[in-house]
Design a protein around this motif. Structure first.
Motif, mmCIF file in Angstrom:
data_model
loop_
_atom_site.group_PDB
_atom_site.id
_atom_site.type_symbol
_atom_site.label_atom_id
_atom_site.label_comp_id
_atom_site.label_asym_id
_atom_site.label_seq_id
_atom_site.Cartn_x
_atom_site.Cartn_y
_atom_site.Cartn_z
ATOM 1 N N SER A 1 0.835 -1.199 0.000
ATOM 2 C CA SER A 1 0.000 0.000 0.000
ATOM 3 C C SER A 1 0.874 1.255 0.000
ATOM 4 O O SER A 1 2.027 1.226 0.417
ATOM 5 C CB SER A 1 -0.910 0.012 1.228
ATOM 6 N N SER B 1 0.541 3.664 1.913
ATOM 7 C CA SER B 1 0.836 4.036 3.306
ATOM 8 C C SER B 1 2.115 3.354 3.800
ATOM 9 O O SER B 1 2.829 3.906 4.641
ATOM 10 C CB SER B 1 -0.343 3.711 4.227
ATOM 11 N N SER C 1 4.905 5.471 2.459
ATOM 12 C CA SER C 1 4.965 6.659 3.305
ATOM 13 C C SER C 1 5.692 6.343 4.616
ATOM 14 O O SER C 1 6.532 7.122 5.073
ATOM 15 C CB SER C 1 3.559 7.180 3.588
#
Length: 100
Positions: free
Chosen positions: A30, A32, A35
């Motif tokens: 993902s 995320s 990140s």
């Protein structure tokens, strides 16, 4: 967390003009997670470190902070004899010695 890894990952991604979503798709994770890699909240697995180095055209050593030079030069030695490859290797080593 590996010192400096988040900054190197973010800088490389931005230099390649890729989004976190682009990288996530390529790693099958993902956005995320990407990140979290770039903020230092998570550390990429060995498999993802290898994939990121290949994607960004840099060495794993660079990502891990073991070398300062971003790009490793990959020479295509297909079609060269063992002797020619040896001579190239020696030339590269001698150039490194002159720079140190």
């Amino acid at each position: 967390m590996i010192n400096g890894l988040p900054e190197r990952l973010k800088g490389l991604r931005q230099n390649c003009m890729l989004s976190q979503r682009d990288i996530a798709r390529r790693l099958d994770v993902s956005a995320s997670i990407i990140s979290a890699y770039e903020t230092g909240e998570r550390t990429p697995s060995v498999e993802n470190i290898l994939a990121l180095a290949a994607m960004y055209g840099c060495s794993v050593d660079y990502l891990l902070g073991c070398e300062r030079i971003r790009h490793s030069i990959r020479l295509n030695v297909d079609g060269l004899s063992e002797r020619q490859i040896y001579i190239l290797s020696e030339l590269i080593d001698s150039m490194r010695e002159k720079n140190n």
